[in-house]
Scaffold this active site. Structure first.
Site, PDB file in Angstrom:
ATOM      1  N   LYS A 238       0.765  -1.313  -0.075  1.00  0.00           N
ATOM      2  CA  LYS A 238       0.015  -0.080   0.117  1.00  0.00           C
ATOM      3  C   LYS A 238       0.864   1.228  -0.022  1.00  0.00           C
ATOM      4  O   LYS A 238       0.337   2.433  -0.182  1.00  0.00           O
ATOM      5  CB  LYS A 238      -0.883   0.142   1.249  1.00  0.00           C
ATOM      6  CG  LYS A 238      -2.059  -1.206   1.335  1.00  0.00           C
ATOM      7  CD  LYS A 238      -3.215  -0.703   0.249  1.00  0.00           C
ATOM      8  CE  LYS A 238      -4.281  -1.873   0.124  1.00  0.00           C
ATOM      9  NZ  LYS A 238      -5.552  -1.288  -0.432  1.00  0.00           N
TER      10      LYS A 238
ATOM     11  N   ASP B 195      -8.970  -0.812   6.231  1.00  0.00           N
ATOM     12  CA  ASP B 195      -8.804  -2.089   6.894  1.00  0.00           C
ATOM     13  C   ASP B 195      -7.485  -2.107   7.631  1.00  0.00           C
ATOM     14  O   ASP B 195      -7.304  -2.851   8.339  1.00  0.00           O
ATOM     15  CB  ASP B 195      -9.036  -3.272   6.011  1.00  0.00           C
ATOM     16  CG  ASP B 195     -10.536  -3.527   5.647  1.00  0.00           C
ATOM     17  OD1 ASP B 195     -11.137  -3.743   6.514  1.00  0.00           O
ATOM     18  OD2 ASP B 195     -10.704  -3.645   4.322  1.00  0.00           O
TER      19      ASP B 195
END
Length: 410
Positions: free
Chosen positions: A76, A121
């Site tokens: 990410k 998340d």
């Protein structure tokens, strides 16, 4: 569960998709990221696991290990900073900001009142918080009930304001959108929805760095199959689009794997359009516990993914333990619960000769897996694997030392 995608295409990469995601923009993103000191400047390794390949009955098994991408511990770190940089460049064209200057904090005073917000998340929020910290703009992260306290603390360490909401990921997305409207903040999400595609596109474009590194590391070699994690579809779309553009009709077979209870991509394949899961979404694979497909990502997955499949949580836990164990010729790897979806899917496929044949995996297959994260929640990792990440790291270092000594002796 395994299904073939009836819309999978073996044509050249379509021009309408190339106008959205393309290798040229991925190259630009990679050049910008080279100026962010939060990333490992040498990229991440691509490991060959010959013993595991032999055990599974395939010719070659390659694992791209994103655990060492940065202290963030996941892929990410490639998406959020690029999306934030491109957003700022669009929002403030009169300022003539330089991308590398943004990532080194050169313009933090000018951006002190520009607040970004996102639901997460865990990993996307942590990457956005880190990027905002480097750039110098305030950041708010919305977390749902299933996000661990460990992940919350890791995000807050970068100065982000944390907002907790009950429910699951999709409800945290709704809350982030509502707060953005109320306070005039800017949503920087990795999932798209109606009227919101530019930023998710930029997130996916950042993942092109990962694909580019893989191609360089292969040095002319090829792979026949690639297993990609599900989630909302962003990573899968970012990599699938790159490989499709690069290889055209000769692209590898691509298989998307997601939790059985968070199968929004498989449901999309069944319905022919971006859809929601019919499951409970509560998976141990926290990064893949997403209930609704990103419509933008689906534009790319609709024609590029050959098969969609689901796995159970225990399949992922078993795969974590397999990678952590290593062997005489296989380096022990620290792979988080979402990182191992591809390996778990491969193992399950190979338990069924019929399914393996359907996907075309045999003793000649050369399989690429993406281990997307390390132990981003160390306590969860220890509980699932039965060994701490630090212990696995120590075994990994001993393995590497022994390999170097053996190479010198030979």
């Amino acid at each position: 569960m395994l299904i073939a995608n009836p819309n999978a295409s073996r044509t050249a990469y379509p021009e309408n998709l190339k106008a959205i995601l393309n290798i040229q923009a991925a190259v630009e993103s990679r050049a910008w990221l080279a100026h962010w000191n939060a990333l490992n400047p040498s990229g991440t390794p691509l490991f060959n696991l010959p013993d595991l390949a032999a055990n599974l009955g395939v010719a070659e098994l390659l694992v791209k290990d994103e655990s060492s991408r940065s202290e963030l511990g996941s892929f990410k770190a490639l998406g959020a900073p690029i999306a934030l940089v491109r957003l700022i460049l669009r929002r403030f064209p009169e300022q003539r900001f330089e991308p590398q200057g943004l990532l080194t904090g050169e313009y933090r005073d000018a951006l002190a009142d520009f607040t970004v917000i996102s639901a997460t998340d865990g990993n996307h929020g942590r990457a956005l918080a880190a990027a905002a910290h480097s750039i110098g703009c305030p950041c708010v992260i919305v977390l749902h009930a299933n996000v661990s306290r460990e992940r919350e603390q890791a995000i807050a360490a970068y100065g982000a304001q944390i907002v907790r909401v009950p429910g699951n990921y999709d409800e945290s997305v709704e809350e982030a959108a509502a707060l953005a409207i109320k306070h005039h903040w800017q949503v920087v999400s990795d999932t798209s929805y109606e009227g919101y595609e530019e930023i998710p596109r930029d997130v996916m474009q950042g993942y092109g760095t990962l694909a580019a590194e893989i191609i360089e590391q292969l040095d002319g070699r090829t792979f026949t199959h690639v297993f990609l994690q599900g989630g909302v579809g962003g990573l899968a779309a970012g990599l699938a689009s790159y490989f499709w553009e690069l290889y055209g009709p000769a692209r590898p077979a691509m298989i998307v794997v997601e939790p059985q209870q968070a199968d929004c991509l498989l449901q999309s394949a069944l319905s022919g359009h971006a859809a929601k899961t019919q499951g409970s979404v509560d998976s141990v694979m926290a990064g893949l516990a997403c209930g609704e497909t990103s419509p933008l990502a689906w534009k790319f997955l609709h024609g590029s993914i050959d098969h969609f499949m689901t796995i159970e949580d225990q399949d992922a836990v078993n795969a974590m333990r397999v990678l952590a164990a290593g062997s005489e010729r296989d380096i022990p790897l620290i792979a988080g619960e979402s990182a191992v979806a591809g390996l778990a899917g491969l193992i399950q496929l190979l338990k069924s000769p019929h399914h393996a044949a359907e996907v075309g995996i045999d003793e000649h297959a050369r399989v690429l897996l993406i281990s997307t994260e390390g132990a981003t929640a160390p306590a969860v990792y220890s509980e699932l694997v039965g060994e701490s990440a630090q212990s696995v790291l120590q075994r990994q270092q001993r393995w590497s030392f022994q390999q170097r000594n053996q190479t010198r002796l030979n």
